[in-house]
Design a protein around this motif. Structure first.
Motif, PDB file in Angstrom:
ATOM      1  N   ARG A  63       0.826  -1.212   0.000  1.00 44.16           N
ATOM      2  CA  ARG A  63       0.000   0.000   0.000  1.00 44.16           C
ATOM      3  C   ARG A  63       0.862   1.264   0.000  1.00 44.16           C
ATOM      4  NH1 ARG A  63      -2.540  -2.857   4.109  1.00 44.16           N
ATOM      5  NH2 ARG A  63      -2.095  -1.260   5.697  1.00 44.16           N
ATOM      6  N   ALA A  64       1.938   1.229   0.785  1.00 45.22           N
ATOM      7  CA  ALA A  64       2.803   2.396   0.875  1.00 45.22           C
ATOM      8  C   ALA A  64       3.513   2.669  -0.447  1.00 45.22           C
ATOM      9  CB  ALA A  64       3.829   2.204   1.988  1.00 45.22           C
ATOM     10  N   VAL A  65       4.044   1.641  -1.075  1.00 40.63           N
ATOM     11  CA  VAL A  65       4.749   1.826  -2.342  1.00 40.63           C
ATOM     12  C   VAL A  65       3.788   2.312  -3.420  1.00 40.63           C
ATOM     13  CG1 VAL A  65       5.973   0.623  -4.198  1.00 40.63           C
ATOM     14  CG2 VAL A  65       6.589   0.196  -1.807  1.00 40.63           C
ATOM     15  N   ARG A  66       2.592   1.752  -3.448  1.00 42.08           N
ATOM     16  CA  ARG A  66       1.595   2.216  -4.415  1.00 42.08           C
ATOM     17  C   ARG A  66       1.274   3.693  -4.172  1.00 42.08           C
ATOM     18  NH1 ARG A  66      -2.130   0.839  -8.046  1.00 42.08           N
ATOM     19  NH2 ARG A  66      -1.467  -1.325  -8.030  1.00 42.08           N
ATOM     20  N   PHE A  67       1.058   4.056  -2.913  1.00 44.14           N
ATOM     21  CA  PHE A  67       0.767   5.446  -2.578  1.00 44.14           C
ATOM     22  C   PHE A  67       1.897   6.360  -3.048  1.00 44.14           C
ATOM     23  CE2 PHE A  67       1.777   8.857   0.464  1.00 44.14           C
ATOM     24  CZ  PHE A  67       0.660   9.657   0.334  1.00 44.14           C
ATOM     25  N   LEU A  68       3.130   5.981  -2.774  1.00 43.99           N
ATOM     26  CA  LEU A  68       4.275   6.808  -3.141  1.00 43.99           C
ATOM     27  C   LEU A  68       4.399   6.942  -4.655  1.00 43.99           C
ATOM     28  CD1 LEU A  68       6.741   5.377  -0.498  1.00 43.99           C
ATOM     29  CD2 LEU A  68       5.847   7.711  -0.567  1.00 43.99           C
ATOM     30  N   ALA A  69       4.186   5.844  -5.362  1.00 42.84           N
ATOM     31  CA  ALA A  69       4.226   5.907  -6.828  1.00 42.84           C
ATOM     32  C   ALA A  69       3.134   6.825  -7.363  1.00 42.84           C
ATOM     33  CB  ALA A  69       4.092   4.505  -7.411  1.00 42.84           C
ATOM     34  N   GLU A  70       1.977   6.783  -6.727  1.00 38.29           N
ATOM     35  CA  GLU A  70       0.873   7.654  -7.146  1.00 38.29           C
ATOM     36  C   GLU A  70       1.158   9.123  -6.860  1.00 38.29           C
ATOM     37  OE1 GLU A  70      -2.377   5.874  -5.091  1.00 38.29           O
ATOM     38  OE2 GLU A  70      -2.780   4.389  -6.674  1.00 38.29           O
ATOM     39  N   GLN A  71       2.065   9.383  -5.910  1.00 36.33           N
ATOM     40  CA  GLN A  71       2.481  10.764  -5.629  1.00 36.33           C
ATOM     41  C   GLN A  71       3.555  11.243  -6.598  1.00 36.33           C
ATOM     42  OE1 GLN A  71       0.478  12.169  -3.236  1.00 36.33           O
ATOM     43  NE2 GLN A  71      -0.295  10.066  -3.407  1.00 36.33           N
ATOM     44  N   GLY A  72       3.954  10.388  -7.517  1.00 32.70           N
ATOM     45  CA  GLY A  72       4.952  10.761  -8.510  1.00 32.70           C
ATOM     46  C   GLY A  72       6.357  10.288  -8.214  1.00 32.70           C
ATOM     47  N   ILE A  73       6.537   9.524  -7.138  1.00 33.21           N
ATOM     48  CA  ILE A  73       7.872   9.003  -6.830  1.00 33.21           C
ATOM     49  C   ILE A  73       8.230   7.905  -7.826  1.00 33.21           C
ATOM     50  CG2 ILE A  73       9.293   7.825  -5.121  1.00 33.21           C
ATOM     51  CD1 ILE A  73       8.660  10.669  -4.345  1.00 33.21           C
ATOM     52  N   GLU A  74       9.407   8.028  -8.431  1.00 28.85           N
ATOM     53  CA  GLU A  74       9.857   7.058  -9.433  1.00 28.85           C
ATOM     54  C   GLU A  74      11.112   6.312  -8.997  1.00 28.85           C
ATOM     55  OE1 GLU A  74      10.389   9.589 -12.804  1.00 28.85           O
ATOM     56  OE2 GLU A  74       8.270   9.477 -13.385  1.00 28.85           O
ATOM     57  N   GLN A  75      11.638   6.646  -7.797  1.00 22.50           N
ATOM     58  CA  GLN A  75      12.865   6.040  -7.312  1.00 22.50           C
ATOM     59  C   GLN A  75      12.634   5.520  -5.890  1.00 22.50           C
ATOM     60  OE1 GLN A  75      16.458   8.538  -9.011  1.00 22.50           O
ATOM     61  NE2 GLN A  75      15.215   9.848  -7.711  1.00 22.50           N
ATOM     62  N   PHE A  76      13.043   4.283  -5.651  1.00 26.02           N
ATOM     63  CA  PHE A  76      12.832   3.655  -4.354  1.00 26.02           C
ATOM     64  C   PHE A  76      14.113   2.982  -3.882  1.00 26.02           C
ATOM     65  CE2 PHE A  76       8.777   3.966  -6.395  1.00 26.02           C
ATOM     66  CZ  PHE A  76       7.842   4.176  -5.393  1.00 26.02           C
ATOM     67  N   ILE A  77      14.436   3.193  -2.606  1.00 28.29           N
ATOM     68  CA  ILE A  77      15.528   2.460  -1.967  1.00 28.29           C
ATOM     69  C   ILE A  77      14.902   1.658  -0.835  1.00 28.29           C
ATOM     70  CG2 ILE A  77      17.742   2.593  -0.784  1.00 28.29           C
ATOM     71  CD1 ILE A  77      18.195   5.310  -2.087  1.00 28.29           C
ATOM     72  N   THR A  97       4.020   3.081 -12.109  1.00 27.98           N
ATOM     73  CA  THR A  97       5.014   3.808 -12.905  1.00 27.98           C
ATOM     74  C   THR A  97       5.953   2.799 -13.556  1.00 27.98           C
ATOM     75  OG1 THR A  97       4.916   5.629 -11.307  1.00 27.98           O
ATOM     76  CG2 THR A  97       6.791   5.599 -12.817  1.00 27.98           C
ATOM     77  N   PRO A  98       5.714   2.446 -14.808  1.00 32.48           N
ATOM     78  CA  PRO A  98       6.502   1.385 -15.463  1.00 32.48           C
ATOM     79  C   PRO A  98       8.009   1.632 -15.481  1.00 32.48           C
ATOM     80  CG  PRO A  98       4.523   1.860 -16.730  1.00 32.48           C
ATOM     81  CD  PRO A  98       4.610   2.913 -15.668  1.00 32.48           C
ATOM     82  N   ASP A  99       8.430   2.901 -15.412  1.00 30.04           N
ATOM     83  CA  ASP A  99       9.853   3.208 -15.473  1.00 30.04           C
ATOM     84  C   ASP A  99      10.486   3.366 -14.095  1.00 30.04           C
ATOM     85  OD1 ASP A  99       9.863   3.191 -18.249  1.00 30.04           O
ATOM     86  OD2 ASP A  99       9.317   5.312 -18.391  1.00 30.04           O
ATOM     87  N   ALA A 100       9.775   2.992 -13.047  1.00 31.45           N
ATOM     88  CA  ALA A 100      10.311   3.143 -11.691  1.00 31.45           C
ATOM     89  C   ALA A 100      11.607   2.371 -11.532  1.00 31.45           C
ATOM     90  CB  ALA A 100       9.284   2.675 -10.664  1.00 31.45           C
ATOM     91  N   ARG A 101      12.520   2.959 -10.746  1.00 29.50           N
ATOM     92  CA  ARG A 101      13.815   2.334 -10.492  1.00 29.50           C
ATOM     93  C   ARG A 101      13.914   2.008  -9.004  1.00 29.50           C
ATOM     94  NH1 ARG A 101      17.393   6.953 -12.908  1.00 29.50           N
ATOM     95  NH2 ARG A 101      15.531   8.114 -12.314  1.00 29.50           N
ATOM     96  N   ILE A 102      14.427   0.830  -8.720  1.00 33.37           N
ATOM     97  CA  ILE A 102      14.438   0.330  -7.338  1.00 33.37           C
ATOM     98  C   ILE A 102      15.811  -0.229  -7.005  1.00 33.37           C
ATOM     99  CG2 ILE A 102      13.521  -1.433  -5.759  1.00 33.37           C
ATOM    100  CD1 ILE A 102      11.407  -0.147  -8.655  1.00 33.37           C
ATOM    101  N   VAL A 103      16.299   0.117  -5.822  1.00 25.54           N
ATOM    102  CA  VAL A 103      17.507  -0.493  -5.278  1.00 25.54           C
ATOM    103  C   VAL A 103      17.125  -1.213  -3.993  1.00 25.54           C
ATOM    104  CG1 VAL A 103      19.782  -0.104  -4.264  1.00 25.54           C
ATOM    105  CG2 VAL A 103      19.087   1.192  -6.287  1.00 25.54           C
ATOM    106  N   TYR A 104      17.360  -2.514  -3.959  1.00 27.70           N
ATOM    107  CA  TYR A 104      17.145  -3.306  -2.757  1.00 27.70           C
ATOM    108  C   TYR A 104      18.456  -3.367  -1.980  1.00 27.70           C
ATOM    109  CZ  TYR A 104      12.740  -5.051  -4.741  1.00 27.70           C
ATOM    110  OH  TYR A 104      11.473  -5.148  -5.260  1.00 27.70           O
ATOM    111  N   VAL A 105      18.372  -3.141  -0.666  1.00 23.67           N
ATOM    112  CA  VAL A 105      19.555  -3.131   0.182  1.00 23.67           C
ATOM    113  C   VAL A 105      19.372  -4.141   1.313  1.00 23.67           C
ATOM    114  CG1 VAL A 105      21.047  -1.734   1.656  1.00 23.67           C
ATOM    115  CG2 VAL A 105      19.882  -0.672  -0.299  1.00 23.67           C
TER     116      VAL A 105
END
Length: 271
Positions: A63-77, A97-105
């Protein structure tokens, strides 16, 4: 259940419980061993709702990631991401956001092995070794991979990792460092176990985790008032820092007894 060797896990110690594999067991996964199930069952004997907490935590992440993507966030760590399961951060973000970029740590070799195998052909996603206590190294690796542009808003996601870090390691300092390093418009999403309603089980649960994580005498248990400072410098979005089930549920009418899953969730925006 019989334990069998799994490809890519030859160097994994299956004689010591592992937090990521225990969580996989709570979620009904198969990437765990007898030693993990034994430790997990010891926890469930004290607090059976821990299994529900793992499930609800994954739901909050989605839910949080969806919310953030809907706010226009395209980058996630995603820090302390744990073993890959269904509806991972990159899958949820890219559904919006199909072009979202994600870094898993993560620092767990089990997690790193699994995640890299799954994401080997995914150019917009990286898996890096690191943890929240060394934030400068995490961001340096993100820059090296050229996936995260720290001149643009980014979401830092820390779901279910901070409550394993003892007070003596001062995780607040590390989160504050990340806050200061990311630009305005960035967000922080956190979930964290709290013991406000269950002070009587702090010691037995902490004893189990102290043994697993080899931190004798150190305490990581916190209350809501002790979790709230992680959001210093952020503006909490509605509904604030609340129990997992209360954070923007898909169907508010179905939320029942939210305090029975005693884990808090919140998302803050850096002004």
């Amino acid at each position: 259940m019989t334990d069998v060797p799994r490809r890519g896990l030859a160097d994994v110690d299956t004689n010591v419980p592992n937090i990521a594999r225990m969580n996989d067991y709570f979620l009904g996964g198969k990437d765990n061993f007898a030693v993990d199930r034994k430790a997990a069952d010891e926890l469930l004997a004290i607090a059976p709702e821990i299994k529900d907490m793992s499930v609800e935590n994954r739901a909050f992440l989605g839910r949080a990631v969806r919310f953030l993507a809907e706010q226009g966030i395209e980058q996630f760590i995603d820090v302390g991401s744990g073993l890959p399961t269904q509806r991972n951060t990159h899958e949820v973000a890219r559904s919006v956001t199909p072009d979202a970029r994600i870094v898993y740590v993560d620092k767990d070799p089990v997690v790193l092995s699994h995640a890299r195998a799954i994401l080997v052909d995914n150019p917009q996603t990286a898996v890096v070794e690191g943890d929240v206590l060394h934030p400068e190294e995490v961001l340096a690796e993100c820059r090296r991979r050229e996936l995260i542009d720290l001149e643009r808003p980014v979401a830092i996601v820390i779901c279910g990792a901070l409550h394993f870090i003892p007070h003596s390691d001062d995780p607040f300092k590390s989160v504050a460092w990340l806050r200061d390093a990311i630009p305005s418009g960035s967000h922080l999403a956190i979930s964290h176990v709290v013991f406000d309603t269950h002070p009587d089980i702090v010691d037995p649960i902490e004893d189990i985790y102290r043994a697993i994580l080899e931190r004798p005498g150190e305490n990581a248990a916190r209350t809501r008032d002790q979790v709230l400072p992680f959001f210093d410098g952020f503006e909490l979005v509605d509904p604030g820092l609340v129990y997992l089930r209360e954070w923007r549920p898909e169907n508010p009418l179905e939320v029942r007894s939210p305090e029975k899953v005693w884990m808090l969730a919140g998302v803050g925006r850096k002004p």
